[in-house]
Design an enzyme around this catalytic site. Structure first.
Site, PDB file in Angstrom:
ATOM      1  N   TRP A   1      -1.978   7.755  10.308  1.00 11.55           N
ATOM      2  CA  TRP A   1      -2.903   7.069   9.403  1.00 11.55           C
ATOM      3  C   TRP A   1      -4.186   6.836  10.163  1.00 11.55           C
ATOM      4  O   TRP A   1      -4.192   6.335  11.270  1.00 11.55           O
ATOM      5  CB  TRP A   1      -2.332   5.784   8.809  1.00 11.55           C
ATOM      6  CG  TRP A   1      -1.653   4.829   9.725  1.00 11.55           C
ATOM      7  CD1 TRP A   1      -2.019   4.442  10.975  1.00 11.55           C
ATOM      8  CD2 TRP A   1      -0.457   4.101   9.419  1.00 11.55           C
ATOM      9  NE1 TRP A   1      -1.158   3.538  11.474  1.00 11.55           N
ATOM     10  CE2 TRP A   1      -0.190   3.295  10.537  1.00 11.55           C
ATOM     11  CE3 TRP A   1       0.392   4.032   8.313  1.00 11.55           C
ATOM     12  CZ2 TRP A   1       0.910   2.448  10.585  1.00 11.55           C
ATOM     13  CZ3 TRP A   1       1.475   3.186   8.363  1.00 11.55           C
ATOM     14  CH2 TRP A   1       1.724   2.415   9.488  1.00 11.55           C
TER      15      TRP A   1
ATOM     16  N   TYR B   1      -0.316  10.132   4.206  1.00 10.54           N
ATOM     17  CA  TYR B   1      -0.724  10.422   5.583  1.00 10.54           C
ATOM     18  C   TYR B   1       0.296  11.392   6.181  1.00 10.54           C
ATOM     19  O   TYR B   1       1.502  11.144   6.086  1.00 10.54           O
ATOM     20  CB  TYR B   1      -0.731   9.153   6.449  1.00 10.54           C
ATOM     21  CG  TYR B   1      -1.272   7.902   5.791  1.00 10.54           C
ATOM     22  CD1 TYR B   1      -2.595   7.819   5.354  1.00 10.54           C
ATOM     23  CD2 TYR B   1      -0.454   6.781   5.618  1.00 10.54           C
ATOM     24  CE1 TYR B   1      -3.082   6.653   4.770  1.00 10.54           C
ATOM     25  CE2 TYR B   1      -0.936   5.612   5.039  1.00 10.54           C
ATOM     26  CZ  TYR B   1      -2.243   5.552   4.613  1.00 10.54           C
ATOM     27  OH  TYR B   1      -2.716   4.406   4.036  1.00 10.54           O
TER      28      TYR B   1
ATOM     29  N   ASP C   1      -6.220  21.277  10.069  1.00  6.02           N
ATOM     30  CA  ASP C   1      -6.565  20.240   9.092  1.00  6.02           C
ATOM     31  C   ASP C   1      -7.394  20.748   7.921  1.00  6.02           C
ATOM     32  O   ASP C   1      -7.787  21.905   7.873  1.00  6.02           O
ATOM     33  CB  ASP C   1      -7.274  19.081   9.814  1.00  6.02           C
ATOM     34  CG  ASP C   1      -6.706  17.750   9.388  1.00  6.02           C
ATOM     35  OD1 ASP C   1      -6.548  17.542   8.170  1.00  6.02           O
ATOM     36  OD2 ASP C   1      -6.396  16.922  10.270  1.00  6.02           O
TER      37      ASP C   1
ATOM     38  N   ASN D   1       0.840  -1.194   0.000  1.00 10.05           N
ATOM     39  CA  ASN D   1       0.000   0.000   0.000  1.00 10.05           C
ATOM     40  C   ASN D   1       0.874   1.242   0.000  1.00 10.05           C
ATOM     41  O   ASN D   1       1.947   1.274   0.609  1.00 10.05           O
ATOM     42  CB  ASN D   1      -0.923   0.057   1.219  1.00 10.05           C
ATOM     43  CG  ASN D   1      -1.936   1.179   1.065  1.00 10.05           C
ATOM     44  OD1 ASN D   1      -2.797   1.129   0.194  1.00 10.05           O
ATOM     45  ND2 ASN D   1      -1.806   2.231   1.874  1.00 10.05           N
TER      46      ASN D   1
HETATM   47  C1  LIG Z   1      -2.861  16.591   1.487  1.00 16.82           C
HETATM   48  C2  LIG Z   1      -3.490  15.352   2.037  1.00 16.82           C
HETATM   49  C3  LIG Z   1      -3.250  14.982   3.356  1.00 16.82           C
HETATM   50  C4  LIG Z   1      -3.802  13.830   3.887  1.00 16.82           C
HETATM   51  N1  LIG Z   1      -3.532  13.480   5.176  1.00 16.82           N
HETATM   52  C5  LIG Z   1      -4.013  12.322   5.664  1.00 16.82           C
HETATM   53  C6  LIG Z   1      -3.662  11.902   6.981  1.00 16.82           C
HETATM   54  O1  LIG Z   1      -2.937  12.570   7.700  1.00 16.82           O
HETATM   55  N2  LIG Z   1      -4.165  10.722   7.424  1.00 16.82           N
HETATM   56  C7  LIG Z   1      -4.982   9.936   6.655  1.00 16.82           C
HETATM   57  O2  LIG Z   1      -5.386   8.863   7.099  1.00 16.82           O
HETATM   58  N3  LIG Z   1      -5.344  10.319   5.406  1.00 16.82           N
HETATM   59  C8  LIG Z   1      -4.872  11.489   4.902  1.00 16.82           C
HETATM   60  N4  LIG Z   1      -5.202  11.874   3.637  1.00 16.82           N
HETATM   61  C9  LIG Z   1      -6.157  11.077   2.854  1.00 16.82           C
HETATM   62  C10 LIG Z   1      -5.517   9.832   2.286  1.00 16.82           C
HETATM   63  O3  LIG Z   1      -4.356  10.156   1.567  1.00 16.82           O
HETATM   64  C11 LIG Z   1      -6.502   9.117   1.371  1.00 16.82           C
HETATM   65  O4  LIG Z   1      -7.636   8.745   2.125  1.00 16.82           O
HETATM   66  C12 LIG Z   1      -5.900   7.894   0.699  1.00 16.82           C
HETATM   67  O5  LIG Z   1      -6.904   7.244  -0.057  1.00 16.82           O
HETATM   68  C13 LIG Z   1      -5.329   6.943   1.711  1.00 16.82           C
HETATM   69  O6  LIG Z   1      -4.750   5.858   1.071  1.00 16.82           O
HETATM   70  P1  LIG Z   1      -5.199   4.390   1.427  1.00 16.82           P
HETATM   71  O7  LIG Z   1      -6.614   4.267   0.883  1.00 16.82           O
HETATM   72  O8  LIG Z   1      -4.227   3.551   0.696  1.00 16.82           O
HETATM   73  O9  LIG Z   1      -5.135   4.250   2.895  1.00 16.82           O
HETATM   74  C14 LIG Z   1      -4.651  13.029   3.086  1.00 16.82           C
HETATM   75  C15 LIG Z   1      -4.888  13.396   1.756  1.00 16.82           C
HETATM   76  C16 LIG Z   1      -4.322  14.545   1.231  1.00 16.82           C
HETATM   77  C17 LIG Z   1      -4.585  14.899  -0.218  1.00 16.82           C
END
Ligand SMILES: Cc1cc2nc3c(=O)[nH]c(=O)nc-3n(C[C@H](O)[C@H](O)[C@H](O)COP(=O)(O)O)c2cc1C
Length: 493
Positions: free
Chosen positions: A195, A181, A291, A177
């Protein structure tokens, strides 16, 4: 031209007139946020910024320039993904998932290039030396505070890595993955990994904790822009983000093995922070953090990452973003996902014509959906379907409209929706998982959702009054006015 690295992207942005180099010293402590925020709030998202002399909190200049707002406009997002528009990518996804049996030999042959294209996507092991491993720091040599991590907002709990790609592996299936985060810098070799519980990285961590095994983690700062975007995309856990990035950029992502674990990282990365999480260790306080809801997310307990190695290019570019009151750069990343994932949503909900998550809805708060209504109760079926799909499960308010409404124009969607509803009859509440960042829900990550059926009501749905027609000028009058428009002397902006 395929963009293989963050520096290729910087070059492309500069050639497209999308980048401003800032040579004036600007502090990583809030000043970069203030500058970037003003740009992100300007028309169309403002320019991408390369801060060439970021100043560290100590007052010393950083050796590494900070790139911010690189994805922060519709044009730059398309450039990042090597496509003329996001809709063009959506139609490539559409043709991949259209499993229609082709007509005749010509039709069959026309499918072959699509399948051949697929075969070129998987990430490949790099041969020879990797630019991302030009410089290697191990153990006591490491102090991650040498990088220009941003302190974004006055109430933040510390400096943050805001644009990482976090790489983990599912210990059961072996699937990789890559997630975006944020990560709080807590010491020379200590980081807190934010995460959220609904994300794939967190699921891998729970599995490792159940096994009692140390979990390797690789944190990549800056790579090819398609991979950086892919980290933010809500792909199903079984889909490798580097395969998806390969599909987007029509070229495999080259990977290299980490030095202190078996994880693989892009060979063209700017910086790689290798480390591990020990599930036997206590969680650490992470946050608060300004945030993307526009509010601070409260401090909470998250796993601690121990850094085992840092590898990088000699002249690394440090990627960053800021989140805060919308609109911000993340809107464009999320908007790319909205467009690219429409064909995938339609696989299970083919009645969806279009959908949109406006910037002020910060993704999970508001989703407009236009459907081709075919039976009574259809809007409820679509809402329930959406609440059952991946991260759509976190959507707080879903508004369903008829197919002719342009839901990409929120003013139009609200205008029609507010006209079409009898509030008591057309709204329903249900319960479900709620985004970690929702500060209003009754419980942490648990609360209610609202569905609004703003479609035209049918007699079978109990609506027996006459439904009025939408006002539209007739074509004949429009043509007559077109013909005399110039003579009227009216100039409209
Ligand atoms: C700028 C930005 C910051 C983010 N920060 C976080 C974070 O701190 N924690 C989190 O869980 N998701 C965060 N996200 C959302 C995840 O990147 C998004 O849900 C992504 O699909 C997660 O990948 P996964 O589905 O493989 O877990 C952020 C997205 C963006 C665009």
């Amino acid at each position: 031209m395929t963009l293989d690295s963050l520096r290729d992207f910087v070059r492309a942005l500069e050639e497209a007139g999308e980048l401003v180099r800032v040579s004036e010293p600007v502090s990583v402590d809030r000043e970069i946020t203030e500058v970037a925020d003003r740009c992100m709030k300007s028309a169309g998202g403002g320019p991408a910024l390369l801060f060439e002399r970021p100043m560290l909190p100590s007052g010393a200049p950083s050796r590494y320039p900070v790139l911010i707002n690189a994805f922060g406009s519709a044009r730059r997002m398309a450039l990042a993904l090597g496509a003329p528009s996001l809709d063009e990518i959506a139609s490539r996804v559409q043709s991949l998932v259209t499993m229609a049996v082709p007509d005749g030999m010509a039709g069959k042959l026309s499918m072959l290039p699509k399948l051949a294209e697929l075969a070129t996507y998987p990430p490949a092991r790099a041969t020879g030396s990797a630019p991302s491993q030009s410089v290697v720091l191990r153990e006591q040599e490491i102090d991650v505070r040498l990088f220009p991590h941003l302190v974004c907002w006055p109430g933040d709990g510390g400096p943050y890595i805001t644009m990482p790609m976090v790489i983990t592996r599912d210990p059961v299936s072996g699937t990789r993955n890559v997630g975006l985060y944020r990560i709080q810098v807590q010491g020379a070799r200590e980081l807190a990994m934010h995460w959220q519980r609904h994300k794939v990285g967190a699921a891998h961590w729970r599995e490792m904790a159940a096994r009692g095994e140390r979990m390797p983690v690789a944190i990549v700062l800056g790579a090819d822009p398609a991979s950086m975007y892919a980290a933010s995309a809500p792909l199903p856990p079984s889909v490798d983000e580097f395969l998806f990035a390969g599909f987007l950029r029509r070229s495999p992502v080259r990977l290299v093995k980490c030095l202190t674990s078996d994880l693989e990282v892009p060979a063209e990365a700017e910086v790689v922070i290798e480390g591990y999480i020990d599930p036997a260790e206590d969680l650490v306080m992470e946050g608060p953090f300004g945030d993307h809801t526009g509010f601070y997310s409260l401090a909470d307990r998250y796993p601690l990452v121990h850094v085992t190695a840092v590898t990088m290019r000699r002249d690394a570019i440090y990627p960053a973003t800021i989140v805060g009151p919308p609109p911000m750069e993340d809107y464009y990343l999320g908007h790319a996902t909205e467009r690219i994932f429409l064909p995938l949503l339609r696989l299970t909900l083919p009645e969806i014509v279009d959908y949109h998550m406006p910037a002020y809805g910060v993704f999970h708060n508001l989703v407009f959906v236009a459907i081709r209504k075919q039976f009574p109760g259809h809007a409820w079926k679509v809402m329930n379907g959406l609440w059952g799909q991946g991260l759509m499960a976190l959507a707080k308010v879903i508004v369903v409209l008829d197919d002719w409404v342009n839901v990409r124009e929120p003013d139009e969607a609200w205008w029609v929706a507010l006209n079409n509803i009898d509030p008591e009859r057309d709204t329903r509440f249900t319960m479900g998982p709620v985004d970690v960042l929702d500060h209003a829900s009754r419980g942490f990550t648990y609360g209610s959702k609202m569905g609004i059926d703003a479609t035209r009501k049918w007699p079978e749905e109990g609506f027996t009054r006459e439904w009025p027609e939408l006002i539209r000028m007739d074509e004949g009058t429009k043509r007559k006015v077109d013909a005399k428009w110039a003579a009227l002397g009216i100039r409209l902006p």
